[in-house]
Design an enzyme around this catalytic site. Sequence first.
Site, PDB file in Angstrom:
ATOM      1  N   TYR A  31     -22.905  67.319  18.787  1.00 36.79           N
ATOM      2  CA  TYR A  31     -23.820  66.431  18.074  1.00 36.79           C
ATOM      3  C   TYR A  31     -24.616  65.628  19.093  1.00 36.79           C
ATOM      4  O   TYR A  31     -24.122  65.333  20.187  1.00 36.79           O
ATOM      5  CB  TYR A  31     -23.061  65.444  17.187  1.00 36.79           C
ATOM      6  CG  TYR A  31     -22.571  65.997  15.878  1.00 36.79           C
ATOM      7  CD1 TYR A  31     -23.366  65.945  14.733  1.00 36.79           C
ATOM      8  CD2 TYR A  31     -21.297  66.556  15.773  1.00 36.79           C
ATOM      9  CE1 TYR A  31     -22.903  66.438  13.520  1.00 36.79           C
ATOM     10  CE2 TYR A  31     -20.830  67.051  14.566  1.00 36.79           C
ATOM     11  CZ  TYR A  31     -21.640  66.987  13.440  1.00 36.79           C
ATOM     12  OH  TYR A  31     -21.182  67.480  12.244  1.00 36.79           O
TER      13      TYR A  31
ATOM     14  N   ASP B 139     -24.532  64.556   6.348  1.00 41.17           N
ATOM     15  CA  ASP B 139     -24.851  63.529   5.358  1.00 41.17           C
ATOM     16  C   ASP B 139     -26.349  63.444   5.084  1.00 41.17           C
ATOM     17  O   ASP B 139     -27.161  64.046   5.787  1.00 41.17           O
ATOM     18  CB  ASP B 139     -24.371  62.164   5.856  1.00 41.17           C
ATOM     19  CG  ASP B 139     -22.886  61.954   5.628  1.00 41.17           C
ATOM     20  OD1 ASP B 139     -22.302  62.718   4.846  1.00 41.17           O
ATOM     21  OD2 ASP B 139     -22.318  61.029   6.234  1.00 41.17           O
TER      22      ASP B 139
END
Length: 247
Positions: A111, A53
Amino acid sequence: MDRIKCTVAYDGMHFCGYQIQPQHRTVQQEIEKALQKLHKGELVRVQASGRTDSTVHAKGQVIHFDTPLSLEEWQWSNALNTMLPDDIVITQVEKKTEEFHARYGVERKEYRYRVLVSKTADVFRRNYVYQYPYPLEVNSIRKAIPYFIGTHDFTSFCSAKTDKKDKVRTIYEIELIEQDDELIFRFVGNGFLYNMVRIIVGTLLNVGQGKLDPDSIPEILAKQNRQFAGKMAPGHGLYLWQVNYNN
């Protein structure tokens, strides 16, 4: 034709995400622009392990593309880095067979999410950590973490905007690292839904602040309803750290 795999690092702060969007600067757009120059104006499409994003960073994003050009791996790295802006770097290049696919061959992803626990902002880290001004009970966060590990339906922890019908994912590891004034959340899983890591982090911060009981996590998972989980943490604290493949 050669299939070229690239590992890519980027500072996401000045990008509207990875994927091409009209009228917006994106990582994919910049990479394809550089490839187009190398291919004398011919458009070369790249495939990525997944999208990130707006403002989300990457240390180990993986892409591939097919090319008629015969260059050595180091030549690809040098040529692309010469043409790319300074907030994108190709860190590794490998020639692969046609069986390799950056998106469909993913076995696991890692992540990391950085939280600066401080009432005072750090001007030099403001684009790379989420500044959290409230005291946190780290032991409560550690108590909540194991509930997320394993295979679950993560509907409660993904954006309602997701286009994925199957919300079942497997998280193999969640590690909480205390590093000076930062908390670093490390996630390893077979895949992550839209905003999933950021919503889990926001929920764990609520636990640390005493707004949620650690033992409430199984119930929130079972409800399969986004409104019961915590507020989503902002994008600039998140990093796509590493992508592993089954071949």
